[in-house]
Write a protein that holds these residues in place. Structure first.
Motif, PDB file in Angstrom:
ATOM      1  N   SER A  46      -1.301  19.226   6.371  1.00 36.99           N
ATOM      2  CA  SER A  46      -2.535  19.827   5.900  1.00 36.99           C
ATOM      3  C   SER A  46      -3.438  20.052   7.102  1.00 36.99           C
ATOM      4  CB  SER A  46      -3.216  18.905   4.900  1.00 36.99           C
ATOM      5  OG  SER A  46      -4.460  19.452   4.517  1.00 36.99           O
ATOM      6  N   PRO A  47      -4.057  21.169   7.272  1.00 32.57           N
ATOM      7  CA  PRO A  47      -4.032  22.325   6.369  1.00 32.57           C
ATOM      8  C   PRO A  47      -2.619  22.889   6.210  1.00 32.57           C
ATOM      9  CG  PRO A  47      -5.682  22.608   8.101  1.00 32.57           C
ATOM     10  CD  PRO A  47      -4.882  21.417   8.464  1.00 32.57           C
ATOM     11  N   SER A  48      -2.505  23.865   5.319  1.00 33.32           N
ATOM     12  CA  SER A  48      -1.176  24.308   4.931  1.00 33.32           C
ATOM     13  C   SER A  48      -0.424  24.984   6.069  1.00 33.32           C
ATOM     14  CB  SER A  48      -1.290  25.258   3.735  1.00 33.32           C
ATOM     15  OG  SER A  48      -2.179  26.304   4.060  1.00 33.32           O
ATOM     16  N   GLY A  49      -1.154  25.374   7.155  1.00 33.64           N
ATOM     17  CA  GLY A  49      -0.485  26.020   8.271  1.00 33.64           C
ATOM     18  C   GLY A  49       0.295  25.083   9.164  1.00 33.64           C
ATOM     19  N   VAL A  50       0.129  23.825   8.930  1.00 40.38           N
ATOM     20  CA  VAL A  50       0.811  22.861   9.800  1.00 40.38           C
ATOM     21  C   VAL A  50       2.298  22.893   9.508  1.00 40.38           C
ATOM     22  CG1 VAL A  50       1.046  20.427  10.392  1.00 40.38           C
ATOM     23  CG2 VAL A  50      -1.220  21.378   9.918  1.00 40.38           C
TER      24      VAL A  50
ATOM     25  N   VAL B  87      -6.425  17.051  10.795  1.00 48.23           N
ATOM     26  CA  VAL B  87      -5.097  17.526  10.437  1.00 48.23           C
ATOM     27  C   VAL B  87      -4.313  16.311   9.949  1.00 48.23           C
ATOM     28  CG1 VAL B  87      -3.018  18.656  11.268  1.00 48.23           C
ATOM     29  CG2 VAL B  87      -5.252  19.312  12.172  1.00 48.23           C
ATOM     30  N   THR B  88      -3.615  16.476   8.847  1.00 42.96           N
ATOM     31  CA  THR B  88      -2.905  15.323   8.286  1.00 42.96           C
ATOM     32  C   THR B  88      -1.450  15.639   8.088  1.00 42.96           C
ATOM     33  OG1 THR B  88      -3.392  15.992   6.030  1.00 42.96           O
ATOM     34  CG2 THR B  88      -4.978  14.522   7.065  1.00 42.96           C
ATOM     35  N   LEU B  89      -0.656  14.590   8.213  1.00 42.04           N
ATOM     36  CA  LEU B  89       0.746  14.614   7.790  1.00 42.04           C
ATOM     37  C   LEU B  89       0.866  13.580   6.687  1.00 42.04           C
ATOM     38  CD1 LEU B  89       2.501  14.615  11.294  1.00 42.04           C
ATOM     39  CD2 LEU B  89       2.059  16.573   9.787  1.00 42.04           C
ATOM     40  N   ALA B  90       1.343  14.024   5.537  1.00 38.52           N
ATOM     41  CA  ALA B  90       1.347  13.109   4.394  1.00 38.52           C
ATOM     42  C   ALA B  90       2.683  13.173   3.693  1.00 38.52           C
ATOM     43  CB  ALA B  90       0.223  13.469   3.430  1.00 38.52           C
ATOM     44  N   PRO B  91       3.071  12.068   3.068  1.00 35.90           N
ATOM     45  CA  PRO B  91       4.285  12.124   2.238  1.00 35.90           C
ATOM     46  C   PRO B  91       4.082  13.113   1.103  1.00 35.90           C
ATOM     47  CG  PRO B  91       3.579   9.850   2.593  1.00 35.90           C
ATOM     48  CD  PRO B  91       2.470  10.718   3.081  1.00 35.90           C
ATOM     49  N   ALA B  92       5.105  13.859   0.790  1.00 33.36           N
ATOM     50  CA  ALA B  92       5.005  14.824  -0.319  1.00 33.36           C
ATOM     51  C   ALA B  92       5.278  14.102  -1.647  1.00 33.36           C
ATOM     52  CB  ALA B  92       5.988  15.961  -0.100  1.00 33.36           C
ATOM     53  N   ASP B  93       4.506  13.031  -1.876  1.00 28.10           N
ATOM     54  CA  ASP B  93       4.755  12.218  -3.088  1.00 28.10           C
ATOM     55  C   ASP B  93       3.713  12.471  -4.170  1.00 28.10           C
ATOM     56  OD1 ASP B  93       2.559  11.120  -1.891  1.00 28.10           O
ATOM     57  OD2 ASP B  93       3.231   9.037  -2.048  1.00 28.10           O
TER      58      ASP B  93
ATOM     59  N   CYS C 113       0.842  -1.186   0.000  1.00 23.70           N
ATOM     60  CA  CYS C 113       0.000   0.000   0.000  1.00 23.70           C
ATOM     61  C   CYS C 113       0.879   1.237   0.000  1.00 23.70           C
ATOM     62  CB  CYS C 113      -0.892   0.018   1.250  1.00 23.70           C
ATOM     63  SG  CYS C 113      -2.376  -0.985   1.101  1.00 23.70           S
ATOM     64  N   ARG C 114       0.294   2.281  -0.467  1.00 25.37           N
ATOM     65  CA  ARG C 114       0.955   3.580  -0.396  1.00 25.37           C
ATOM     66  C   ARG C 114       0.361   4.332   0.790  1.00 25.37           C
ATOM     67  NH1 ARG C 114      -1.010   8.117  -2.656  1.00 25.37           N
ATOM     68  NH2 ARG C 114      -2.384   6.948  -4.041  1.00 25.37           N
ATOM     69  N   LEU C 115       1.256   4.902   1.601  1.00 21.94           N
ATOM     70  CA  LEU C 115       0.764   5.701   2.718  1.00 21.94           C
ATOM     71  C   LEU C 115       0.198   6.991   2.171  1.00 21.94           C
ATOM     72  CD1 LEU C 115       0.536   6.299   5.798  1.00 21.94           C
ATOM     73  CD2 LEU C 115       2.803   7.357   5.614  1.00 21.94           C
ATOM     74  N   VAL C 116      -1.059   7.212   2.470  1.00 22.94           N
ATOM     75  CA  VAL C 116      -1.690   8.453   2.005  1.00 22.94           C
ATOM     76  C   VAL C 116      -1.433   9.555   3.038  1.00 22.94           C
ATOM     77  CG1 VAL C 116      -3.865   9.566   1.375  1.00 22.94           C
ATOM     78  CG2 VAL C 116      -3.437   7.183   0.721  1.00 22.94           C
ATOM     79  N   ASP C 117      -1.746   9.260   4.279  1.00 21.33           N
ATOM     80  CA  ASP C 117      -1.487  10.266   5.305  1.00 21.33           C
ATOM     81  C   ASP C 117      -1.664   9.664   6.705  1.00 21.33           C
ATOM     82  OD1 ASP C 117      -4.265  10.224   5.963  1.00 21.33           O
ATOM     83  OD2 ASP C 117      -4.658  11.790   4.451  1.00 21.33           O
ATOM     84  N   LEU C 118      -1.180  10.452   7.695  1.00 13.60           N
ATOM     85  CA  LEU C 118      -1.506  10.216   9.099  1.00 13.60           C
ATOM     86  C   LEU C 118      -2.491  11.320   9.464  1.00 13.60           C
ATOM     87  CD1 LEU C 118       2.067   9.695  10.594  1.00 13.60           C
ATOM     88  CD2 LEU C 118       0.362   7.928  10.151  1.00 13.60           C
ATOM     89  N   ALA C 119      -3.650  10.920   9.892  1.00 13.50           N
ATOM     90  CA  ALA C 119      -4.676  11.924  10.166  1.00 13.50           C
ATOM     91  C   ALA C 119      -4.947  11.988  11.652  1.00 13.50           C
ATOM     92  CB  ALA C 119      -5.942  11.586   9.389  1.00 13.50           C
TER      93      ALA C 119
END
Lengths: 1012, 306
Positions: free
Chosen positions: A728-732, A753-759, A687-693
């Motif tokens: 995300s949001p962009s202020g994070v 609020v998410t942290l996601a790979p910039a892929d 799987c591809r990691l989409v994000d940590l939410a």
């Protein structure tokens, strides 16, 4: 009178026999001219039929037939059938449309084992003949029905059991007796007209769709009419439409649609007119190309006819002189002069038509396919007749000089009045100049430097003729200089030849003729070669690559990786996906392999294919974070200022199954904690990691704001690389440390609020066509992602058209666009594109990687399929014309030499008598030929090349390729060199042999020949 | 102006063949007179004109037979062409049967050639269609005459029989010996029943026998139909068969001979050409004294002059 007629005929035939070679030559050229004129329309008619058949055959039957629907939504089947019976018919011959197929459908629901199902009760004329019955029989009686085996299994029914159906919103219930079971057929079979009656499993999971339940019309009549939808389809009869009736059918269809709409309240629809429009467009292209070839060939043949008539006129000069001597009236003298050439040309017309018909008939099945014949159309006969009339005019023109001479001229050489000659020359040069500049101007004005222009049919011939005229007139002037220089030359042969060519006008016609013939031959060869090259490019462009496989991907297989794995070298295999949404087509290709596989002709874009491919991949994207294994663990150091504590959720995307997966890891805890979730059954292929939410749900109505600082220390490598993550949001704010990834989160109840790979690229680099360059929502053109979502693009290149997809598509990198997937492919066709360097056994390799081939398209198959198309055949005529023009040039040169041999015999004999040897005289004649025929050949090549450079872009088939790959109208040097070499060799052989024959014929005895 | 004698019928030799029937009362029967008065003719060439005739005066009576003699290039053929209406004179008068050819248009002159004038150009082949049979050649000529409203006095077969050429009727002319071809050419020239026959060197390149046979044809026609015959020849033997010969020298009538006796001719300006055989006594530019005698004049060199 009868005796007079007999004597006249006898004189005519005696004269023809007496001048057998001249008569035969004239007859041969006249037959050629009329045959060429007739062959064009005959061939065109056959090509048109082949085009019509080809396009209609390639169009699905459902698109060609008439579909009749009530225009008010509800209408009786009877009115539809009434409209079907009045379907357009040809005035005679086979009907265009077959018996109507009536379909009545009513939706119903049924249930079994607590599962509801949706189905259609369908009555369709002749359906049973297209179903494979595995049990029972076709439903005939009212209240009976047949089910597909899988529908019966789902409903847990068998033959003899009742199907409880509920129609509408419980408005009508019926108990239908199952009398048979069928095996579902292919919905693609022509009988089903692209309607899927076998959609088992589709639809809502709550109430999945079953295959249609087929019943008799009587059963459908038991359903309230308001719940029954009816349509009537009238199939088009393949092969019923001929070229001659296509126009009347288009008009009849238009009238029919209006009539049934007005009188029967029936909406008639068919794509037949659109198909016929394509046919007509192709006809126009084919006709223009055939016209270009045939008109020029006929003009050349007529010019040769004039030349031959001019040369043979000298042989009839004595007859005319005798008629003058005996006091014949001018009309009678003209009859003496023209009887033979007119008889020859008149006889040539039917022979030419028959010859053209015979050639076309013999070659028709091979050239156009087995079902296409050839017939002498009225147009063909008219063209032959018109050519015959013009041919008579040409011979009369040639004989006119003879008629002007009178008795005194019987012993003089014929000369045309200088004024008339100058006027003729000026007219030819002026027409050629006007045509030339018009073509230059029109080409510049047209799209992509091209524009369809009918002048193209005449311009090459006119240009070559004008160049020939100028060359013939300037040659003596140039040679006068040579006369002075050879005044004391020991080279007797050269001196003689220069003087003859400079001072005798008899060399002018061969210069013009050879220039014209060689010019046309060169133009035709260049035209053929240029078209062949562009056709090859166009075919490769239309396919997209050397070969394109349509494939099905086994569930769970990650498409892009599987394709790459099937060809590790990367040289010849590329994954591609085509998304065909209503609002646009997206072509996603594996950009890393695009340069080696995709047909990207030079000039398609400002940048080369390799550069375009590089720009399709956005720079700086982080590599995807791959998640594999049996368990997912995330270690987070949290400093929480939120109540309640947020939930930690991990979003994954299963690339094989193309499904999003969400793992809830639990409530975030203060301090360091490791969160775990099982991956059992998930991500078998990764799987591809989409994000940590971080999802926070304060009490409803709370306006509190939570804060948390989290450090993710274990989920994937490169956590310390801040550039590879985004918040995300962009202020994070995201920062990386040696320990891991740290982010300070402001929690909101409205969005996680998410942290996601910039892929994944927020804006996709795209290659667009002019029609897809807008709209610009989001700052760039919109495109449809492979999951049907709208994406925003950033244009990296604009091309007139994209390989395989044409002018209305957008090109993206498959790997990049896949990272934007939030769901499975929607309306996507998966393809594997192959270059010629693709490894052998690629199909097996793909199968081994979970990809099976369901369809194939290749340049070779397209070329094979289009081999019978009218346009391709028309272009082959170019080659035929080149051969014919070259043959006419060589033949006319040979005839000119032969005719000259008789005339010049005494002169050459006299030269031999004063001591000039035969070799010197031979060399002299060679040099004459080199100066006249050679000049004609050189000028002809120049004129042909110039004509090709100017006129080819106005040939409609080439000019219409505005949306295709850019035209390459560059001259083909190898073909050109070969053409020049062959022509030069042929003309040289004729000149050498002819010169020997001329000198051989000059015997000393001829000096004591008959007095004049 | 010279005036010749009448028809010399005594020289006609029918050779046992059927006589050519006289056509008394038939239009076109009999000969026509020809008169040339002060005829000058120039051939226009690029750069300079060439004077072919410098004032020819010549009368040929109806039914007369005349041979024009003279060296090459002296204007004999030009005289014949003027008589045939093929050329029109640059100056002077050419009358055939009283009609001034210079005033006639091309169509009228062609009409004359279709019926009244039979003109045989130099050489055999220009006078017939080589690929056609003898009969067809006769038809070809008569067809032209008929289109002009002129009815030939005989049909082709009849003419050939009359001329003793019946056995050649269906022979292709190209396959005949040259002598026979020339006879066919003469037959063609006579096919329309002309009243004036003009023949340019009709016996050239023929054997003496063949030449004589051709002349015999002319003599028969002249004798039996009264047709005027004018031929050009270099051959003295042939000329001797004609009762009158006219020598053209330097574009003028130089001399005449009647029945073998030659005369110098005084033209309209009083000029006279001396016979070549006396030029050694009176070379060009010699001043002579003209002495009047009762029966003529005498030319004498002044005393002491050479």
């Amino acid at each position: 009178m009868a005796a007079d007629r007999h004597v006249r005929l006898s004189l005519l035939f005696s004269g023809l026999r007496w001048r057998a070679w001249s008569s035969l030559a004239m007859f041969g050229v006249a037959v050629f001219a009329t045959a060429a004129a007739a062959f064009g329309p005959i061939e065109l008619h056959s090509a048109d039929q082949a085009t019509l058949d080809g396009i209609l055959t390639a169009t699905p039957l459902a698109n060609l037939g008439l579909t009749l629907l009530p225009s008010t939504g509800q209408g009786s089947t009877a009115s539809l059938l009434g409209a079907a019976r009045s379907a357009p018919k040809p005035p005679s011959g086979r009907p265009w449309f077959g018996p109507p197929i009536t379909t009545e459908q009513a939706s119903f629901t049924a249930a079994a084992a607590g599962q509801g199902y949706t189905d259609h009760l369908t009555s369709r004329t002749g359906a049973c003949a297209h179903l494979t019955m595995v049990a029972g029989h076709c439903p005939v009686r009212s209240g009976t029905v047949i089910l597909s085996t899988r529908s019966a299994r789902a409903l847990r029914l068998g033959v003899g059991e009742p199907l409880e159906a509920v129609f509408g919103r419980r408005a009508h219930r019926a108990s239908l007796l199952v009398v048979g079971l069928y095996r579902p057929g292919s919905p693609l079979a022509p009988f089903w007209w692209d309607q899927n009656y076998f959609g088992f499993g589709a639809g809502s999971p709550v109430s999945p769709l079953l295959d249609d339940a087929f019943a008799s019309p009587a059963t459908l009549r038991t359903v309230p009419p308001a719940l029954v939808a009816a349509l009537v389809q009238v199939p088009f009869r393949a092969g019923s439409l001929s070229v001659d009736s296509a126009g009347s059918m288009t008009a009849a269809l238009s009238a029919y649609e209006q009539s049934v709409a007005r009188h029967d309240a029936v909406l008639a629809s068919t794509e037949l007119p659109a198909a016929l429009d394509r046919v007509v467009t192709t006809w126009h292209t084919t006709a223009t190309i055939v016209g270009v070839v045939v008109v020029q060939l006929v003009l050349l043949a007529l010019f040769v006819l004039y030349f031959v008539a001019d040369r043979t006129a000298a042989e009839r000069l004595r007859d005319v002189g005798l008629a003058e001597l005996r006091g014949y009236r001018p009309r009678s003298t003209m009859a003496v002069a023209l009887a033979e050439p007119m008889a020859v040309v008149v006889a040539a017309v039917p022979v030419g038509v028959l010859a053209a018909w015979a050639v076309a008939a013999v070659t028709a099945s091979g050239v156009f396919g087995p079902n296409v014949g050839a017939s002498p159309t009225p147009t063909a006969m008219g063209a032959a007749l018109a050519t015959g009339v013009v041919g008579i005019g040409a011979t009369a023109l040639a004989c006119r000089q003879m008629l002007m001479l009178g008795i005194a001229g019987t012993t003089d050489s014929g000369r045309r009045a200088p004024t008339q000659r100058v006027v003729g020359d000026v007219v030819v040069v002026a027409l050629a100049g006007a045509s030339f500049f018009e073509l230059v101007a029109s080409g510049v004005g047209g799209a992509a430097g091209t524009r369809d222009n009918p002048l193209v049919a005449f311009a090459p011939g006119l240009l070559a003729l004008a160049v020939g005229v100028l060359g013939a007139r300037l040659l003596p002037a140039v040679l006068r200089v040579a006369i002075r220089r050879t005044a004391h030359s020991p080279r007797v042969a050269l001196a003689l030849a220069v003087r003859r060519v400079a001072r005798r006008r008899e060399f002018a016609a061969p210069v013009m003729l050879v220039t014209l013939a060689v010019g046309l031959a060169t133009f035709a060869v260049v035209g053929w070669a240029v078209d062949r090259r562009n056709q090859g490019v166009a075919d490769a462009f239309a396919v997209g690559a050397s070969r394109v496989l349509t494939v099905e991907v086994r569930p769970g297989t990650e498409f892009l990786s599987a394709v790459r794995a099937s060809d590790p070298s990367g040289a010849g295999v590329m994954a591609a996906a085509v998304e065909r949404a209503n609002d646009g087509i997206t072509l996603a290709v594996d950009a890393s392999r695009m340069p080696g596989v995709v047909s990207w002709p030079p000039g398609l874009s400002r940048l080369g294919a390799a550069q375009v491919a590089r720009r399709l991949v956005p720079p700086g994207l982080a590599p995807p974070v791959e998640i594999r294994g049996r368990q997912l663990e995330v270690t987070v150091v949290a400093d929480l200022h939120a109540d309640p504590a947020p939930q930690l959720v991990v979003d994954l995307f299963d690339r094989g199954y193309q499904t999003p997966e969400r793992l809830v890891l639990g409530t975030l805890r203060q301090g360091t904690a490791t969160y775990r979730a099982g991956l059992s059954g998930l991500c078998p292929g990764g799987c591809r990691l989409v994000d940590l939410a971080f999802s926070w749900s304060p009490p409803v109505g709370s306006t509190a704001v939570g804060h948390a600082v989290v450090s993710v220390t274990a989920i994937a490598a490169s956590l310390h690389d801040t550039g590879r993550w985004t918040g995300s949001p962009s202020g994070v704010a995201v920062s990386g440390t040696a320990a891991g990834l740290t982010a300070s989160l402001t929690l909101s109840p409205f969005a996680p609020v998410t942290l996601a790979p910039a892929d994944a690229a927020g804006v996709l680099p795209v290659v667009v066509t002019p029609s897809t360059a807008g709209p610009t929502l989001g700052g760039g053109p919109n495109l449809v992602g492979l999951d049907g979502q709208t994406l925003t693009g950033r244009v990296v290149s604009v091309v007139p058209s994209l390989p395989r997809l044409g002018a209305d598509a957008t090109l993206v990198d498959l790997g990049t666009v896949e990272r934007s997937l939030s769901g499975p492919f929607t309306d996507v066709t998966t393809q594997v594109w192959l270059s010629p360097a693709a490894p052998a056994g690629i199909v097996a390799r793909l199968r081994a990687h979970g990809i099976s081939v369901v369809g194939s398209d290749s340049v070779v198959s397209r070329q094979r399929a289009s081999a019978h198309s009218g346009v391709i055949l028309a272009y082959r005529l170019f080659l035929l014309a080149a051969l014919a023009a070259a043959a006419l040039a060589v033949g006319a040169t040979a005839f000119g030499l032969a005719a000259g041999a008789r005339r010049r015999g005494p002169e050459l004999a006299a030269l031999r008598a004063i001591g000039l040897s035969a070799p010197v005289l031979r060399r002299s004649v060679w040099i004459e030929q080199a100066l006249s025929t050679g000049l004609g050949a050189v000028l002809g090549v120049a004129a042909g090349v110039t004509a090709a450079a100017v006129a080819l872009r106005s040939v409609p088939e080439l000019a219409s390729q505005v949306a295709g790959p850019p035209l390459d109208l560059g001259l083909p040097p190898a073909v050109l060199a070969a053409t020049v070499a062959v022509l030069a060799a042929a003309l040289s052989v004729v000149a050498v042999l002819g010169a020997s024959a001329v000198v051989e014929a000059a015997r000393l005895e001829s000096l004591g020949g008959s007095p004049t | 102006m010279t005036r010749g004698g009448g028809v010399d019928t005594e020289t006609g030799d029918e050779g046992g063949s059927t006589p050519v029937p006289a056509v008394d009362g038939e239009p076109g029967a009999g000969g026509v007179p020809v008169r040339l008065t002060g005829v000058v003719h120039l051939y226009r060439q690029s750069g300079a004109d060439v004077v072919a005739l410098r004032g020819v005066d010549l009368d040929v009576d109806a039914g007369e037979m005349v041979a024009l003699l003279g060296p090459s290039g002296m204007g004999k053929t030009t005289v014949l062409r003027l008589m045939a209406g093929v050329l029109t004179p640059s100056a002077g008068l050419v009358q055939v049967g009283g009609r001034d050819l210079g005033r006639l248009g091309g169509a009228d002159r062609r009409a004359l050639r279709a019926g009244e004038i039979g003109y045989l150009v130099q050489g055999t082949t220009p006078n017939f269609l080589p690929f056609a049979t003898v009969l067809e050649n006769i038809w070809f000529v008569q067809h032209g005459a008929r289109t002009r409203g002129h009815t030939p006095p005989w049909d082709p077969a009849q003419l050939l029989e009359l001329l003793g050429l019946g056995d050649l009727a269906h022979a292709r002319v190209a396959g005949l010996p040259r002598g026979r071809q020339q006879q066919v050419a003469v037959a063609a020239g006579l096919a329309a029943g002309p009243r004036l026959v003009l023949a340019d060197e009709p016996t050239a390149q023929l054997s003496p026998e063949a030449g004589r046979a051709v002349i015999e044809l002319f003599r028969r026609v002249n004798a039996e139909r009264g047709t005027t015959v004018v031929i050009v020849t270099h051959d003295g033997a042939i000329a001797a068969m004609f009762p009158r010969t006219v020598t053209i020298r330097d574009g003028r009538v130089g001399a005449e001979a009647h029945h073998g006796e030659e005369y110098a001719v005084v033209d309209g300006t009083g000029s006279v050409q001396l016979p070549p055989d006396v030029l050694d006594l009176l070379p060009p530019n010699t001043r002579v004294r003209v002495v009047r005698r009762p029966d003529g004049v005498e030319l004498r060199r002044p005393e002491g002059a050479l």
